[in-house]
Scaffold this active site. Structure first.
Site, PDB file in Angstrom:
ATOM      1  CD  GLU A   8      -2.783   0.878   2.628  1.00  0.00           C
ATOM      2  OE1 GLU A   8      -2.629  -0.099   3.377  1.00  0.00           O
ATOM      3  OE2 GLU A   8      -3.719   1.693   2.751  1.00  0.00           O
ATOM      4  CG  ASN A  28      -9.418  -1.870   1.674  1.00  0.00           C
ATOM      5  OD1 ASN A  28      -9.106  -3.044   1.881  1.00  0.00           O
ATOM      6  ND2 ASN A  28      -9.156  -0.905   2.554  1.00  0.00           N
ATOM      7  CD  GLU A  29      -9.842  -2.937   6.298  1.00  0.00           C
ATOM      8  OE1 GLU A  29      -9.785  -1.896   6.962  1.00  0.00           O
ATOM      9  OE2 GLU A  29      -9.146  -3.943   6.576  1.00  0.00           O
ATOM     10  CE1 TYR A  63      -2.775  -6.649   8.586  1.00  0.00           C
ATOM     11  CE2 TYR A  63      -5.044  -5.876   8.570  1.00  0.00           C
ATOM     12  CZ  TYR A  63      -3.805  -5.969   7.961  1.00  0.00           C
ATOM     13  OH  TYR A  63      -3.595  -5.388   6.731  1.00  0.00           O
ATOM     14  CD  GLU A 100      -5.762  -4.979   4.105  1.00  0.00           C
ATOM     15  OE1 GLU A 100      -5.541  -4.648   5.292  1.00  0.00           O
ATOM     16  OE2 GLU A 100      -6.266  -4.227   3.256  1.00  0.00           O
ATOM     17  CD  GLN A 143       0.483  -2.621   3.688  1.00  0.00           C
ATOM     18  OE1 GLN A 143       1.224  -1.931   2.994  1.00  0.00           O
ATOM     19  NE2 GLN A 143      -0.664  -2.151   4.151  1.00  0.00           N
TER      20      GLN A 143
HETATM   21  O1  AHR Z   1      -2.709  -2.891   6.197  1.00  0.00           O
HETATM   22  C1  AHR Z   1      -2.981  -1.725   6.894  1.00  0.00           C
HETATM   23  C2  AHR Z   1      -4.454  -1.375   6.866  1.00  0.00           C
HETATM   24  O2  AHR Z   1      -5.183  -2.360   7.521  1.00  0.00           O
HETATM   25  C3  AHR Z   1      -5.091  -1.306   5.507  1.00  0.00           C
HETATM   26  O3  AHR Z   1      -4.897  -0.082   4.886  1.00  0.00           O
HETATM   27  C4  AHR Z   1      -6.530  -1.521   5.800  1.00  0.00           C
HETATM   28  O4  AHR Z   1      -7.222  -2.114   4.741  1.00  0.00           O
HETATM   29  C5  AHR Z   1      -6.513  -2.379   7.061  1.00  0.00           C
HETATM   30  O5  AHR Z   1      -7.339  -1.869   8.043  1.00  0.00           O
END
Ligand code: AHR
Length: 500
Positions: free
Chosen positions: A25, A172-173, A247, A303, A352
Site C-alpha cells: 500500500e 476496500n474495507e 490481523y 490482508e 505488507q
Molecule cells: O494494512 C494496513 C491497513 O489495515 C489497511 O490499509 C486496511 O485495509 C486495514 O485496516
C-alpha cells in the site's frame, strides 16, 4: 511421540498460487524507499524499482501483488498518478502519517513492478470516495485496445498496448475506512460499480473482488451475499472473490504489543490468535456455502499478518515493525490453515510486502534484510499450484500458558506437478523440541530437500548489522525408514521436507 499420517493417494484439493500473494500500500516506507526509489537514485534500480528487493521477491515466486491499498485505495484518484512525474498532483496521505504523496509511483510503475516480479496484478479500486466513472475509466485506461479517450491517454503516456488486469477490488474495507457503509448499502454499490468494470479483453476477463468482512462479522458476509444474490444465483462474472481481513494483535487493537519484547505467555497468546484464522474461515465459508454451495466464489484473505506496535522512534503512521521467529510461526500456522481450506480460500495477501506490518523484507537506505517470515514464505513456495494431500496429526500435545493454548505442532502436505511431496510442519513450543514420526500410505520416498527456520531464542530477529540470525538452513535431524520418517524438531521451528 507425535505422529503425522499422510495419505498421498488422496488429493483433497488444489492450492492456488495466489494464496501466497502479497499486498503493498502507499503506506510509510512500503512502496517509497522499500520498493520504489526512482530512476535517479544511487540505490541500484531498474526503472526506479530496487534491484535487491525485486531479486529477493522473485526468489519467493510472488504470484500476485495487491495495490494501492488498503485504506489508501478508497482515497486514491488514479489520474493523479499518471503522466509526467513533475506534473503529477501532490497530496497528503491522510490515512498514513500525514506525509506528502507525490504520486511518482502510479499505474505505470505498478504494472512495471509486476512485470519485473513476474506476478499477477490485483488493483484495488476506489468505491468509497471515487465515482463509477473514475473506476470505469481506470479499467478502460488499463485494458482497452483501440481508439478511446482513455486508451489514447495511455498511449500518450507511453504505453501503446493495453495491459492485462488479473484482479480488481471494488472498494476496500467499506465497512470502515472505505466509507463506513452498512452491508446492504455497500452491496448495492458493489452491484453498480462492478457493472462498469468492463471486460475489454474477452480472452482474459478481470476477476472481481467484493469487499468482505472484518474478522468475525458474519452478518456482513451474509448481508452482502444476500443483497448480491439475484434470482437464485450470482450472474456469471459478477463476483469472483469475497475478501476477509484479519490481523493478529497480541494485546488487542488498541495496544497491539511489542514486536520483539514479549514473554512466553504472549508468545502463546499470539500463536493462539493466529489459529483463530481457522475458525474465521470455517464460519465465513459456512455462510458462503448457503449462497454459493458450488464454491464458485473464492474467499480472498487479502490482508493478514501479525500487527504489533510500531518500532520505537519511528512514525506511528508508518506501521514499521521488526519480525521475529514468532512471526515465522504465525506465517507457518496461517499458511497451513490456508492450505487446508483450499476448497474455499483461493487467494490471500500478506500485509505488507516491505517495511510495513509483517513484512518479508526490511530496508534501511541501501541495505535490505530478509525477515523470518520471508524464509517461511520461501520454504512454502513449493505449495503453490500443488494438490493438497490428506494428512492428520495424532498425539499432538496441547501446550501454552494459562488460557492461551495451542497444539504443539501444525502441518500441511501437498503434492506438486512434478510428483514431489512438500511437508511443512511447525513446532510451536517456546522451549521444548518434539519428535515426530511421519507415516505414509505408500512410502518409498527419498528426501530431496530438508530445510528449517528456527532459533532457540523466541525473540530472535535479523538486523541490518546481523542479517542472518534467523535464516533458512539445511535440516539434517531426520531418519528415513521404509514406510516413514522420524524427525526431531527444535523449539520455535518450521521445517519443510521435499520428498520424491
Ligand atoms: O494494512 C494496513 C491497513 O489495515 C489497511 O490499509 C486496511 O485495509 C486495514 O485496516
Amino acid at each position: 511421540m507425535a505422529k503425522l499420517y499422510i495419505n498421498e493417494e488422496h488429493k483433497v484439493g488444489h492450492i492456488e498460487p495466489e494464496v501466497y500473494g502479497h499486498f503493498s500500500e502507499h503506506l510509510g516506507r512500503g512502496i517509497y524507499e522499500g520498493i520504489y526509489v526512482g530512476e535517479d537514485s544511487a540505490i541500484p534500480n531498474e526503472n526506479g524499482m530496487r534491484c535487491d528487493v525485486v531479486e529477493a521477491l522473485r526468489e519467493l515466486k510472488v504470484p500476485m501483488l495487491r495495490w494501492p491499498g488498503g485504506c489508501f485505495a478508497d482515497e486514491y484518484h488514479w489520474k493523479d498518478g499518471i503522466g509526467p512525474k513533475e506534473k503529477r498532483k501532490k497530496m497528503i496521505n491522510t490515512n498514513w502519517g500525514g506525509v506528502l504523496e507525490d504520486n511518482s509511483f502510479g499505474t505505470h510503475e505498478f504494472m512495471e513492478l509486476c512485470r519485473q516480479l513476474g506476478c499477477k496484478n490485483y488493483i484495488n479500486g476506489n468505491l468509497g470516495s471515487g465515482t463509477v466513472q473514475e473506476m470505469s475509466e481506470w479499467v478502460e485506461y488499463l485494458t482497452f485496445d483501440g481508439v478511446s479517450p482513455m486508451a489514447d491517454l495511455r498511449a500518450a503516456n507511453g504505453q501503446e498496448k493495453p495491459w492485462t488486469v488479473d484482479y480488481f477490488g471494488v472498494g476496500n474495507e467499506n465497512w470502515g475506512c472505505g466509507g463506513n457503509m452498512t452491508p446492504e448499502h455497500y452491496a448495492n454499490e458493489y452491484r453498480r460499480y462492478q457493472t462498469f468494470v468492463r471486460n475489454y479483453d474477452a480472452g482474459h476477463p478481470i476477476k472481481k473482488v467484493c469487499c468482505g468482512a472484518n474478522v468475525a462479522d458474519y452478518f456482513w458476509t451474509d448481508r452482502v451475499l444476500k443483497t448480491c444474490y439475484d434470482h437464485g444465483e450470482f450472474a456469471h462474472g459478477f463476483m469472483d472473490y469475497l475478501s476477509l481481513h484479519y490481523y493478529v494483535h497480541p494485546e488487542g487493537w488498541d495496544i497491539k504489543g511489542s514486536a520483539t519484547d514479549f514473554d512466553e505467555e504472549v508468545w502463546y497468546k499470539t500463536l493462539n490468535k493466529a489459529f483463530y484464522m481457522d475458525e474465521l474461515i470455517t464460519r465465513h465459508a459456512a455462510v458462503m456455502d448457503t449462497y454459493d454451495p458450488d464454491k464458485k466464489i473464492g474467499m480472498a484473505v487479502d490482508e493478514w499478518g501479525a500487527w504489533y506496535s510500531c518500532e520505537p522512534g519511528t512514525n506511528p503512521g508508518f506501521l514499521y515493525q521488526q519480525n521475529t521467529v514468532r512471526d515465522a510461526l504465525v506465517a507457518c500456522i496461517t499458511l497451513n490453515i490456508f492450505n487446508k481450506h483450499c476448497d474455499r480460500v483461493k487467494m490471500a495477501a500478506l500485509a505488507q510486502m516491505v517495511n510495513v506490518i509483517q513484512s518479508v523484507l526490511l530496508t534501511e537506505g541501501e541495505k535490505m534484510i530478509k525477515t523470518p517470515t520471508y524464509h517461511v514464505m520461501h520454504m512454502y513456495r513449493h505449495h503453490q499450484d500443488a494438490d493438497l494431500v490428506e494428512s492428520s496429526l495424532t498425539d499432538n500435545d496441547t501446550i501454552g500458558v494459562g488460557e492461551w493454548l495451542v497444539p504443539k505442532l501444525t502441518e500441511s502436505v501437498s503434492c506438486g506437478k512434478d510428483g514431489a511431496l512438500t511437508i511443512t510442519v511447525g513446532n510451536l513450543s517456546a522451549d521444548a523440541e518434539e519428535n515426530l514420526e511421519i507415516k505414509f500410505a505408500k512410502g518409498g520416498y527419498r528426501v530431496e530437500e530438508a530445510k528449517i527456520v528456527a532459533h532457540q531464542d523466541m525473540h530472535a530477529y535479523n538486523t541490518f548489522e546481523q542479517p542472518e540470525i534467523v535464516a533458512e538452513q539445511d535440516f539434517a535431524d531426520y531418519e528415513m525408514s521404509e514406510r516413514g520418517l522420524t524427525l526431531t524438531m527444535p523449539a520455535n521451528s518450521v521445517v519443510e521436507l521435499r520428498l520424491k
